[in-house]
Design an enzyme around this catalytic site. Sequence first.
Site, mmCIF file in Angstrom:
data_model
loop_
_atom_site.group_PDB
_atom_site.id
_atom_site.type_symbol
_atom_site.label_atom_id
_atom_site.label_comp_id
_atom_site.label_asym_id
_atom_site.label_seq_id
_atom_site.Cartn_x
_atom_site.Cartn_y
_atom_site.Cartn_z
ATOM 1 C CD GLU A 105 -2.894 -1.382 2.221
ATOM 2 O OE1 GLU A 105 -2.410 -1.596 3.228
ATOM 3 O OE2 GLU A 105 -4.062 -0.919 2.080
ATOM 4 C CD GLU A 125 -3.432 -6.312 3.569
ATOM 5 O OE1 GLU A 125 -3.571 -7.105 2.502
ATOM 6 O OE2 GLU A 125 -2.967 -5.252 3.718
HETATM 7 C C1 3H9 Z 1 -1.318 -5.521 6.975
HETATM 8 O O1 3H9 Z 1 -0.498 -5.047 6.417
HETATM 9 C C2 3H9 Z 1 -2.532 -4.546 7.067
HETATM 10 C C3 3H9 Z 1 -2.651 -3.285 6.307
HETATM 11 O O2 3H9 Z 1 -3.355 -3.066 5.327
HETATM 12 C C4 3H9 Z 1 -3.216 -2.365 7.280
HETATM 13 C C5 3H9 Z 1 -2.418 -1.988 8.493
HETATM 14 C C6 3H9 Z 1 -2.902 -0.504 9.290
HETATM 15 N N1 3H9 Z 1 4.020 -8.506 11.670
HETATM 16 O O3 3H9 Z 1 7.319 -15.996 8.191
HETATM 17 P P1 3H9 Z 1 8.852 -15.580 8.746
HETATM 18 C C7 3H9 Z 1 7.729 -12.272 12.167
HETATM 19 S S1 3H9 Z 1 -1.690 -7.181 7.564
HETATM 20 C C8 3H9 Z 1 4.691 -8.828 12.797
HETATM 21 O O4 3H9 Z 1 9.453 -16.799 9.662
HETATM 22 P P2 3H9 Z 1 9.771 -15.759 6.107
HETATM 23 C C9 3H9 Z 1 7.381 -13.715 11.939
HETATM 24 O O5 3H9 Z 1 6.328 -13.973 13.266
HETATM 25 C C10 3H9 Z 1 -0.001 -7.957 7.242
HETATM 26 N N2 3H9 Z 1 5.661 -9.818 12.716
HETATM 27 O O6 3H9 Z 1 9.863 -15.392 7.475
HETATM 28 C C11 3H9 Z 1 8.524 -14.085 12.499
HETATM 29 O O7 3H9 Z 1 8.675 -14.226 13.779
HETATM 30 P P3 3H9 Z 1 9.639 -15.001 14.788
HETATM 31 C C12 3H9 Z 1 0.164 -8.232 5.807
HETATM 32 C C13 3H9 Z 1 6.005 -10.425 11.566
HETATM 33 O O8 3H9 Z 1 11.153 -15.318 5.505
HETATM 34 C C14 3H9 Z 1 9.495 -13.340 11.673
HETATM 35 O O9 3H9 Z 1 8.763 -12.275 11.250
HETATM 36 N N3 3H9 Z 1 1.200 -9.025 5.812
HETATM 37 C C15 3H9 Z 1 5.223 -9.957 10.478
HETATM 38 O O10 3H9 Z 1 9.395 -17.302 5.920
HETATM 39 C C16 3H9 Z 1 9.902 -14.088 10.335
HETATM 40 O O11 3H9 Z 1 8.704 -14.364 9.842
HETATM 41 C C17 3H9 Z 1 1.270 -10.340 5.988
HETATM 42 O O12 3H9 Z 1 0.314 -10.925 5.977
HETATM 43 C C18 3H9 Z 1 4.121 -9.016 10.517
HETATM 44 N N4 3H9 Z 1 3.460 -8.369 9.542
HETATM 45 O O13 3H9 Z 1 8.486 -15.093 5.590
HETATM 46 C C19 3H9 Z 1 2.680 -10.869 5.843
HETATM 47 N N5 3H9 Z 1 5.474 -10.650 9.408
HETATM 48 O O14 3H9 Z 1 10.884 -15.069 13.911
HETATM 49 C C20 3H9 Z 1 3.031 -11.983 6.888
HETATM 50 C C21 3H9 Z 1 6.377 -11.798 9.679
HETATM 51 O O15 3H9 Z 1 9.748 -14.461 16.006
HETATM 52 N N6 3H9 Z 1 4.229 -12.195 6.616
HETATM 53 N N7 3H9 Z 1 6.602 -11.512 11.029
HETATM 54 O O16 3H9 Z 1 8.802 -16.207 14.635
HETATM 55 C C22 3H9 Z 1 4.514 -13.339 5.972
HETATM 56 O O17 3H9 Z 1 3.729 -13.910 5.090
HETATM 57 C C23 3H9 Z 1 5.909 -13.920 5.933
HETATM 58 O O18 3H9 Z 1 6.471 -13.461 7.198
HETATM 59 C C24 3H9 Z 1 7.143 -13.159 5.037
HETATM 60 C C25 3H9 Z 1 8.572 -13.872 5.345
HETATM 61 C C26 3H9 Z 1 6.754 -13.750 3.554
HETATM 62 C C27 3H9 Z 1 7.197 -11.803 5.072
#
Ligand code: 3H9
Length: 698
Positions: A105, A125
């Site tokens: 965004e 999301e």
């Molecule tokens: C959003 O953006 C809403 C907006 O429209 C509006 C907002 C107001 N937050 O998955 P990994 C942590 S909604 C906090 O193992 P990878 C995860 O818990 C969001 N923490 O790595 C982990 O912690 P730990 C939309 C997060 O390389 C560490 O980072 N975005 C977040 O396999 C490593 O993650 C998503 O839904 C986060 N957003 O994959 C994306 N993301 O090491 C969600 C990650 O302590 N994330 N962590 O266990 C993903 O899909 C994957 O994490 C990503 C990396 C592909 C980015």
Amino acid sequence: MAGQVHRTTHGPVALLEIDNPPVNATSQAIRRALQDALMRAEADPEIEAIVIAARGKTFVAGGDISEFGRKPLEPHLPDVINRVEESAKPVVVAWHGTALGGGCEIGLAAHRRIMARDARVGLPEVKLGLLPGTGGTQRLPRLVGLPAALDLIATGRMVDAREALAIGLCDLVAGDDLVGEAIALAMSLGGKLQPRLSLRPPPAPDAGAWEAMVARVRAQARGRIAPLKAIDLVAHAAGMPFAQALRIERQTFLELTASEQSKALRHLFFAERDVRRVAGIEGARALPVRAVGIVGAGTMGAGIAMAFLDSGYAVTVIEREEAALRAGAERIESLLQRAAKGGRIDAAGLAERRARLTLATELARLAPCDLVIECVFEDMALKQELLGALESILRPEAILATNTSYLDIEAMADGLARPQRFLGLHFFSPAHVMKLMEIVRTRRVSADALATGLAVARDLGKIAVTTGVCEGFIGNRILARFRAECEFMLEEGAMPAEIDAAMEAFGLAMGPFAVQDLAGLDIAWVRRKRHAATRDPAERDVPIVDRLCERGWFGQKAGRGWYRYAEGKRVRDPDVEALVRDHAASTGRRPVPLPAEAIQARVLAAMVNEGAKLLGEGIAARPLDIDVVLVHGYGFPAWRGGPMHEADSRGLAAVLATARENARRDGRGFEVAPLLEELAASGRNFASLNQREPMSQP
Ligand code: 3H9
């Protein structure tokens, strides 16, 4: 999460780099720092244009999920993002890694988007039960059109640079120097005020394209709220002033963060990551694994071979007989061909995988392997003999694993000279597709061997849950109670189709009887017959399935099972229903009406009760481990967060009451788990047992 934004100046361009490891989530600190940096750059007379990029392995992967559900803290991301669009100086965003959610965004609000060749971008999301809350639902349709925007928002799928460029989501794909090219692009805009996307109407969709996409989204929503809300929000982009639509989007986002579905999906998001934290492996060292051996090339062995081939391992597959080896080779080849036909791998990938595959009949060929997994027929004596032979061939530090689903792994370990290097790696079928793996921890397995199993699973892209040893481990043990409870209801007046319908309404993709028909009833029948002699006569048993099998009604492949199958459709079978009624009458039970909610509550209580037993016995470490197994291996609806989370959200008192009724009616095996009693009595819930520390991951 704290985080900061670094500013450097490159001629007339201010480069703002977001720095908030691990994934540059837009925490409050980042929002504030980005807002300040933007304001300063705008006010700086030396600066003509701005580039927003990020340090580390990815651009912003979204809002900070751990902040959702709490009171939003200022500055809010929508305000920061509007500031980007309203900047009097052109803003270029440079996406690398995975630019997701809020990260996408920020880019949509910028005036140009440039993307690294291997970057991916998306609005995932919906997978958290949410929708974009900072303009994504309004800006994306203006950029790529309404149907494409709805597709991306409702599925949450990521697109690669090629697709992003093709649909207009990015303006440019960079060569090797993303940031350098972003700066050059910013300079080329000559400091001129840029048109705002929010002021542009979305392109009119082709006739029917929007309706077709809406129909697809509705069909795929299956109980989930967020995809349906996406339809309304995206539609607003066509007919409502931007500012008004943005307010509705924000309101929807906040409502969704408070919804049970989103809470469940967020629980699952963190649970999928927490399962990697396993007690007792502090300081363990995973053995580097490159060469993998697989003994047995049946469906399971072939799928496992494919999973390893897909992840770059050298794979040696062994079958004893030439004919079986040929059949196994064909199975693997057909998996490879299918992947190539589906476009998942290209010609080079196909050739390269074939080159890494060795097929042989001599066990000795496995000598150089770092890890060997046996996938032979489920026969204890056969497996024990094989494992012994393997142990004498392998290097002492190599890891030996079994893929058994039911056999006693401790008994297998007993016969080994190095039980500390032996564990269970329980893949789910089809092994190259299913995300779940159970890592079975024997009493004597070393921390290093366990860490190796976890590391390999992660490398394969699997979600691995560690379980102790018991019949069926976590998943199949709960499945057995689930199925038994469903069959008991046949004796009480419910028909297979009614139970299936209730469980499908609960969110399962397929009801339990339809699943049995798909898998084939004969396999379970063989097991039933094998266990008949040792079955505890006090255990409630429903023999209807035997009646079906005796008639050759083995399920879909036979054209009939619990249902009849004609032209790919399943229909209720009056003959089966008569059998069910006759059997029910023979038990002397009075038929009772079983509404869908009662069926669902009984099944859930049976699962949760067994889950509580697994926790009490130390087989499952935490409730979250059980949730992850059931969602990723057994089709439990993700939006309910898994059975233990669902029990928490219904309240343990209600679940306990049903578990007590189950115990009273169903008897042996359904006794109420002491842990369930204890938690309910003390007003606690399963979530209270999901402690995150002191666990470590390899
Ligand atoms: C959003 O953006 C809403 C907006 O429209 C509006 C907002 C107001 N937050 O998955 P990994 C942590 S909604 C906090 O193992 P990878 C995860 O818990 C969001 N923490 O790595 C982990 O912690 P730990 C939309 C997060 O390389 C560490 O980072 N975005 C977040 O396999 C490593 O993650 C998503 O839904 C986060 N957003 O994959 C994306 N993301 O090491 C969600 C990650 O302590 N994330 N962590 O266990 C993903 O899909 C994957 O994490 C990503 C990396 C592909 C980015």
